[in-house]
Structures are given as C-alpha cells and as structure tokens.
Design a protein around this motif. Structure first.
Motif, mmCIF file in Angstrom:
data_model
loop_
_atom_site.group_PDB
_atom_site.id
_atom_site.type_symbol
_atom_site.label_atom_id
_atom_site.label_comp_id
_atom_site.label_asym_id
_atom_site.label_seq_id
_atom_site.Cartn_x
_atom_site.Cartn_y
_atom_site.Cartn_z
ATOM 1 N N ILE A 178 0.755 -1.105 0.061
ATOM 2 C CA ILE A 178 0.047 0.076 -0.163
ATOM 3 C C ILE A 178 0.805 1.127 0.003
ATOM 4 C CG2 ILE A 178 -1.546 1.595 1.279
ATOM 5 C CD1 ILE A 178 -2.912 -1.339 2.300
ATOM 6 N N VAL A 179 1.895 1.413 0.820
ATOM 7 C CA VAL A 179 2.861 2.515 0.859
ATOM 8 C C VAL A 179 3.429 2.674 -0.449
ATOM 9 C CG1 VAL A 179 4.923 3.347 2.043
ATOM 10 C CG2 VAL A 179 3.080 2.142 3.605
ATOM 11 N N ILE A 180 4.016 1.595 -1.110
ATOM 12 C CA ILE A 180 4.756 1.513 -2.205
ATOM 13 C C ILE A 180 3.754 2.096 -3.329
ATOM 14 C CG2 ILE A 180 5.826 0.315 -4.245
ATOM 15 C CD1 ILE A 180 6.718 -1.663 -1.949
ATOM 16 N N CYS A 181 2.527 1.819 -3.240
ATOM 17 C CA CYS A 181 1.623 2.197 -4.466
ATOM 18 C C CYS A 181 1.430 3.756 -4.068
ATOM 19 C CB CYS A 181 0.193 1.226 -4.295
ATOM 20 S SG CYS A 181 0.301 -0.350 -5.273
ATOM 21 N N GLY A 205 -3.006 -4.198 -1.552
ATOM 22 C CA GLY A 205 -2.006 -3.041 -1.624
ATOM 23 C C GLY A 205 -2.525 -1.994 -2.705
ATOM 24 N N MET A 206 -3.548 -2.257 -3.631
ATOM 25 C CA MET A 206 -3.859 -1.247 -4.597
ATOM 26 C C MET A 206 -4.724 -0.287 -3.957
ATOM 27 S SD MET A 206 -2.556 -1.853 -7.703
ATOM 28 C CE MET A 206 -1.246 -2.650 -6.848
ATOM 29 N N ILE A 207 -5.370 -0.754 -2.847
ATOM 30 C CA ILE A 207 -5.857 0.490 -2.032
ATOM 31 C C ILE A 207 -4.864 1.714 -2.015
ATOM 32 C CG2 ILE A 207 -6.726 1.304 0.319
ATOM 33 C CD1 ILE A 207 -8.463 -0.609 -1.054
ATOM 34 N N GLY A 208 -3.433 1.709 -2.212
ATOM 35 C CA GLY A 208 -2.677 2.725 -2.158
ATOM 36 C C GLY A 208 -2.868 3.710 -3.138
ATOM 37 N N LEU A 209 -3.397 3.043 -4.384
ATOM 38 C CA LEU A 209 -3.910 3.900 -5.721
ATOM 39 C C LEU A 209 -5.320 4.346 -5.701
ATOM 40 C CD1 LEU A 209 -1.718 2.165 -8.492
ATOM 41 C CD2 LEU A 209 -1.272 3.981 -7.437
ATOM 42 N N THR A 210 -5.943 3.267 -5.386
ATOM 43 C CA THR A 210 -7.342 3.688 -5.408
ATOM 44 C C THR A 210 -8.184 4.654 -4.541
ATOM 45 O OG1 THR A 210 -8.147 1.769 -3.942
ATOM 46 C CG2 THR A 210 -8.085 1.442 -6.378
ATOM 47 N N ALA A 211 -7.666 4.579 -3.428
ATOM 48 C CA ALA A 211 -8.235 5.322 -2.293
ATOM 49 C C ALA A 211 -8.160 6.872 -2.169
ATOM 50 C CB ALA A 211 -7.792 4.988 -0.726
ATOM 51 N N PRO A 212 -6.942 7.449 -2.643
ATOM 52 C CA PRO A 212 -6.462 8.974 -2.557
ATOM 53 C C PRO A 212 -7.376 9.208 -4.133
ATOM 54 C CG PRO A 212 -4.734 7.791 -3.092
ATOM 55 C CD PRO A 212 -5.471 6.702 -2.411
ATOM 56 N N ASN A 213 -7.306 8.566 -5.065
ATOM 57 C CA ASN A 213 -7.906 9.056 -6.255
ATOM 58 C C ASN A 213 -9.366 9.230 -6.455
ATOM 59 O OD1 ASN A 213 -5.380 9.946 -7.761
ATOM 60 N ND2 ASN A 213 -4.766 7.835 -7.324
ATOM 61 N N ALA A 214 -9.926 8.234 -5.843
ATOM 62 C CA ALA A 214 -11.340 8.056 -5.843
ATOM 63 C C ALA A 214 -11.888 9.094 -4.666
ATOM 64 C CB ALA A 214 -11.861 6.518 -5.338
ATOM 65 N N THR A 215 -11.180 9.072 -3.926
ATOM 66 C CA THR A 215 -11.801 10.214 -2.810
ATOM 67 C C THR A 215 -11.489 11.564 -3.194
ATOM 68 O OG1 THR A 215 -10.981 8.732 -0.766
ATOM 69 C CG2 THR A 215 -11.385 11.124 -0.434
#
Length: 418
Positions: A266-269, A323-333
C-alpha cells in the motif's frame, strides 16, 4: 472550548501528519487486536468467529459515527466533532478492558467505533476545505502514506503485548493513544471551515444534503468504486486471522509480518501516486488500481478454490489485491470530493458510511456462511473487485474544472480568519 487560531499559515506536511495520526485511531483499534482474537475467544469461551463479529460491529459503528459526524462538522466545525469523538473513543476503550463476553465486546466496540467515526470524518472534509483536484489527491496520498505506519506496526505491537500481558493490555494502549490525540487535536488542529462557508441551513435539511450527494450520479460512481475496492480489503481483513493462523497454521507471532507485507505494498503504491499524477488524471489512476486489484483477486480465487491452497501463492496475491488501495483510495476520494466543495463533511460522511457499512456487511456474510474453507472470503473479494471496476468504467466520470484554483505551495496554505 479552546479555539485554535486559523489566521496563521498552516504547514501542510505537519497538517498531514496530524490528520494521519487522527485517522490511525481506526487501524490501531482494529489491527492491534487481530492477533489476540483466538486468545479472546478462549477467554470468553466462544468460537473464534463470534469474536470476529466485533470487527463487523466496529465497522458498522464507524459508519454510523461518520454519518452523524459529517453533517454536524459542516454546521459546528471540524474541531468540536473530532474532540467529542475522541472522548467517546477513550471512554469505551477503557470499558472494553473489563468485558467478559463476546456480546459485551461487540456492544462496546460498536460504541467505540462511533467515536472513531466522529474523529475520522473530519479528515477528508478538512482536506476538501483546503485543497481541490490533484492538490487534494496529493494531500490524501501524503496523509495515507504516513497513516500506513499504523496498520504496519499495529499487529506487531499487539503480538508483542500478548507475549508479556493479557489481551486487555491492547485496549490500555488504545486509551493512551486516544488521550494523546485528544491533547494534540485540542492544541494543534486548526478550524478549516473558516476557509469555506459553513452549512447554515436548518438541521432538518441534513437529509436533503445527503440526497444531493446521492443524486450526483457521476460522483456516486467514484464513491462506489472506492467502496468496492475497500470491501476487497475488508473481506480479507475480517477473515485474515482464520486464513493465516487457523487455516495455514501461521503462529500469532508470525501473523504481523504477513499482515504488514500488505501495508508495505500500500505504501509503495501510495508513493507512486504523486509521479503518476504528473502524467495522469485521478480517474485514470483509479482505473489502473482497480484493474490490477481485480486481476489479483481472480488469481487468488483460482489459486485457493481450483488448486490446492498454498500460502506461497496466497500471500503475494493478497498483497497485490490489498495493496492497490494505495492507488484507489486517494484518487477515488479526490475525484468524488471535487463535486462537493460546500458540503465536504456530509459528502465525506456518506462516503465513509457506505464504505465501512459495506465492509461490515461483507464480514458478517463471510462469518455466517463460513464453512472452514477459503471460499467465502475469496468469493467476496472477487465480487467486490468486479463491482469496483464496473463503477469505474460505467458510472464514474471526472468533473471538468473550467477554472481550477491556484496551486498551493508544497509546504503552506493560509486559512483565512472569520
């Protein structure tokens, strides 16, 4: 109540650390006690899955806390809501130390989570008060990468406490952490609603503000995409003690390392997000993240239900899926919040409520249909992975900004005084 002066420039990196620490009340409340669930079940004389229900109860309470706290923060400000939430969180964490049954645990966890929801809901709203578009996505990413320290270390801390103490020590730690955050918020958190007009309508119109959000179809697509991607993670989270400790025979002391591997991805993504934002829009990065997540959960479903389940196959596939939450969460929000500058608290509340309520529902269903195999959890992860991709590609649509706000400095932003 002390009123933090909001007329001075705010260092955005320091603000990110503060907001991340506030968000971390949730992963600390969930992840520190995951290794203790089997021991708690023995102590209560109950099946492990009865104690795992407390995860779902926490998610339900967390959703309710945000549903109430979001519009309240639009009316009275972010700081008061956060402070009240932390007081509830501290008191109930202390009461959990003395519970003697899974039922009492579930009730207290539900109330504890309401307080946590109050504290968390002001984070997204505060960012929306200060930032727009890609600037908001960068801020969410910065908050997330700092906040990820909590789920990375929380299971390890929980396991370490279990070596020397009983499970109650974990909730003593939560009381201490909540108390520290109460002091920090009291003295350091600025009132960000001073930058934008507060919602001044009558309280009875709160329902209409929620309906306003739900009627914005293109924005709802981003909210539901985030919900689906998060539900993949929650499906794993709910079943992770059974999956790793009971099914594969991993020891409680080894569990934090496997759990922490997901957080590292998650951190890396998350760190890749800023470079990607220089080339791509938020909704494009979201599509990449949900696509990779779906590929991983398809592989996971096949690996454990078609072939002989292997820990060596499950761990890396789970790492990618979660781990893909690292990409999806900030951009969806960020893409979702772009639609609601005037009711940021309400929009954040609805997004968080649906996200955590869906996670709780997934966990409850997994617990009810559990048959001693990995099928329920992996089927849930697959279903929500498909759902997230459908929302991204067929419902969500980025808002076109004709006159974007001037870019903020990387280090400071000024919040105007009343």
């Amino acid at each position: 109540m002390a009123n933090k002066d909001a007329s001075a420039p705010i260092n955005t990196k320091r603000l990110a650390i503060l907001l991340a620490a506030l968000i971390a009340t949730a992963p600390f409340a969930i992840d520190t006690y995951l290794p203790a669930i089997p021991a708690m079940a023995v102590d209560f004389g109950a099946p492990t899955h009865n104690v795992e229900v407390s995860i779902s109860m926490f998610l339900i309470g967390f959703a309710l806390g945000q549903l109430i706290g979001g519009p309240l923060s639009d009316r009275v400000g972010r700081r008061p809501v956060a402070l009240v939430g932390l007081v509830i969180y501290i008191i109930t964490s202390a009461m959990i130390i003395f519970v003697d049954s899974s039922f009492s645990l579930n009730v207290m966890r539900f109330i504890q989570a309401i307080g946590g929801g109050f504290a968390l809901v002001i984070v997204g709203a505060s960012v929306r008060d200060l930032f727009d578009g890609k600037d908001a996505a960068r801020m969410f990413a910065l908050i997330a990468v700092i906040m990820m320290i909590a789920p990375l270390v929380a299971p390890t801390v929980g396991s370490a406490l279990l070596v020397y103490f009983q499970w109650q020590a974990i909730f003593v730690l939560l009381v201490i952490y909540g108390s520290i955050m109460l002091v920090v918020v009291w003295f350091k958190l600025p009132e960000t609603t001073k930058l934008r007009p507060r919602y001044a309508g009558p309280a009875r119109r709160v329902l209409w503000t929620y309906l306003e959000v739900l009627r914005t179809r293109k924005a709802v697509g981003f909210m539901l995409a985030h919900t689906g991607a998060s539900a993949v993670m929650f499906s794993f989270l709910t079943d992770s003690p059974f999956m790793y400790i009971d099914y594969f025979g991993v020891s409680p002391s080894q569990f934090p390392y496997l759990f922490g591997a997901n957080v590292i991805v998650i951190v890396i993504c998350n760190r890749l997000n800023n470079p990607l934002l220089k080339r791509l829009e938020c909704h494009q990065i979201l599509a990449i993240g949900t696509g990779l997540q779906l590929a991983a959960v398809i592989g996971l479903f096949i690996a454990v239900n078609v072939f002989e389940p292997s820990l060596y196959a499950v761990v890396p596939l789970v790492m990618v899926a979660v781990g893909m939450i690292g990409l999806t969460a900030p951009n969806a929000t960020a893409a979702f919040m772009q639609y609601f500058p005037h009711i940021g608290g309400t929009a954040t509340a609805l997004m968080g409520t649906i996200q955590f309520a869906t996670g709780a529902l997934a966990g409850t269903i997994i617990g009810q249909v559990h048959d001693g195999s990995l099928l329920p959890a992996t089927a849930s992860m697959l279903a929500f992975g498909i759902f997230a991709n459908v929302m991204v590609h067929f419902v969500a649509e980025a808002k076109q900004i004709e006159q974007p706000a001037p870019a903020q400095s990387d280090d400071t932003v000024v919040v105007a005084a009343d």
